[in-house]
Design a protein around this motif. Structure first.
Motif, PDB file in Angstrom:
ATOM      1  N   LYS A 290      44.527  40.663  44.625  1.00 54.78           N
ATOM      2  CA  LYS A 290      44.955  41.813  44.022  1.00 54.78           C
ATOM      3  C   LYS A 290      45.207  42.755  44.707  1.00 54.78           C
ATOM      4  CE  LYS A 290      43.855  40.004  39.328  1.00 54.78           C
ATOM      5  NZ  LYS A 290      42.747  40.009  37.860  1.00 54.78           N
ATOM      6  N   ARG A 291      43.998  43.019  45.984  1.00 56.44           N
ATOM      7  CA  ARG A 291      44.346  44.152  47.110  1.00 56.44           C
ATOM      8  C   ARG A 291      45.630  44.183  47.494  1.00 56.44           C
ATOM      9  NH1 ARG A 291      38.676  44.144  47.598  1.00 56.44           N
ATOM     10  NH2 ARG A 291      39.135  43.860  49.524  1.00 56.44           N
TER      11      ARG A 291
ATOM     12  N   GLN B 164      36.502  35.043  44.455  1.00 57.02           N
ATOM     13  CA  GLN B 164      36.788  35.957  45.365  1.00 57.02           C
ATOM     14  C   GLN B 164      38.463  35.885  46.696  1.00 57.02           C
ATOM     15  OE1 GLN B 164      35.426  35.070  49.503  1.00 57.02           O
ATOM     16  NE2 GLN B 164      34.510  36.411  49.543  1.00 57.02           N
TER      17      GLN B 164
ATOM     18  N   GLU C 226      40.442  38.592  44.164  1.00 59.33           N
ATOM     19  CA  GLU C 226      40.014  39.175  43.335  1.00 59.33           C
ATOM     20  C   GLU C 226      40.918  39.927  44.996  1.00 59.33           C
ATOM     21  OE1 GLU C 226      36.065  39.438  43.126  1.00 59.33           O
ATOM     22  OE2 GLU C 226      36.410  40.071  41.148  1.00 59.33           O
ATOM     23  N   ARG C 227      41.050  39.603  46.099  1.00 60.38           N
ATOM     24  CA  ARG C 227      41.878  39.616  47.325  1.00 60.38           C
ATOM     25  C   ARG C 227      42.916  39.767  47.529  1.00 60.38           C
ATOM     26  NH1 ARG C 227      37.165  37.546  51.920  1.00 60.38           N
ATOM     27  NH2 ARG C 227      35.500  39.298  51.569  1.00 60.38           N
TER      28      ARG C 227
END
Ligand SMILES: [Zn+2]
Ligand SMILES: [Zn+2]
Ligand SMILES: [Zn+2]
Length: 259
Positions: free
Chosen positions: A115-116, A109, A112-113
């Protein structure tokens, strides 16, 4: 493999806005006590041979310079709120000096965050010449992992509704940004010498322990010493530390602890 003989340095003890808070003139924000100057929350973990930083705060560059961290073996992330990842881009400096990728450890998680928030690091470059950090991404779950000779045991916590990680490193546990510790995690926190725990302010908060709640939970965990971190400007160090029960302390920037 051992986690004995470790040195821990509090690189930042402050909440997300830092202390002093920009444009605030409260007693803590205008205090001349160095312990009331709080960079964003981060911890340096060192053995004889290994340096690991937990989280790259927006103050990361300044923290690396202040504490002369010329060598960095890895970064471990607790969660992806900006006050814990904002300095990620400054990992480039270690790419330059080592000519190698910087190893980072985080759960899926958080990756992924990251990467944003830092989209440009992970996309095809638009042009040659813009520097981006070169990262070696290691995805962790709840299993212990080792960096150099330091073993980290993830400690699942809740930060409001958001699952985040604390870490047990030998006989020290580091749990920033939490307002709930599940029983299964408390079971992993037995026999601690030192607990470093979130305690934002006196008033309750929806995603952080306040001081009373942090004391209550700490008494259940029963570490030999408990240090509070992620401290907001409502807490004036000199006043608050006088009110704490025996065995409880506030962290401050530059505090070093040994296990
Ligand atoms: Zn935070
Ligand atoms: Zn203030
Ligand atoms: Zn947070």
């Amino acid at each position: 493999m051992s986690s004995n003989g470790l040195k821990f340095t509090v690189l930042g003890s402050g909440t997300s806005s830092g202390v002093p808070t920009v444009s605030c003139k409260c007693p803590t924000c205008i205090s001349t006590d160095k312990r009331d100057k709080r960079l964003r929350t981060s911890l340096l973990v060192q053995s004889e041979t290994t340096n690991v930083v937990i989280d790259t705060t927006p103050d990361f560059r300044q923290q690396m310079l202040l504490y002369n961290i010329d060598r960095l073996d890895a970064v471990v992330f607790t969660h992806a709120h900006f006050d814990h990842i904002g300095g990620l881009d400054d990992l480039r400096a270690y790419n330059y000096t080592t000519k190698k990728a910087v190893r980072i450890f985080a759960n899926l998680q958080t990756i992924e965050r990251i990467k944003r928030t830092f989209f440009y690091i992970f996309e095809e470059p638009e042009q040659i010449g813009g520097g981006i950090p070169i990262l070696d991404i290691n995805i962790i779950d709840e299993a212990p992992f080792t960096i150099g000779d330091i073993t980290f045991e993830p400690l699942p916590l809740l930060h409001g509704k958001m699952p985040v990680l604390g870490f047990r490193i030998g006989n020290l546990a580091y749990c920033t940004d939490t307002n709930f510790i599940p029983e299964t995690t408390i079971d992993k926190m037995q026999g601690l010498e030192i607990l470093i725990l979130d305690a934002l302010r006196y008033e309750p908060h929806s995603t952080h322990f306040n001081l009373n709640k942090a004391i209550e939970v700490s008494q259940k965990i029963n570490a030999r010493k408990t240090y509070f971190i992620h401290i907001a400007h409502q807490i004036l160090h000199s006043q608050c530390e006088k009110e704490l029960p025996e065995g409880f302390y506030l962290t401050y920037d530059g505090l070093t602890l040994y296990t």
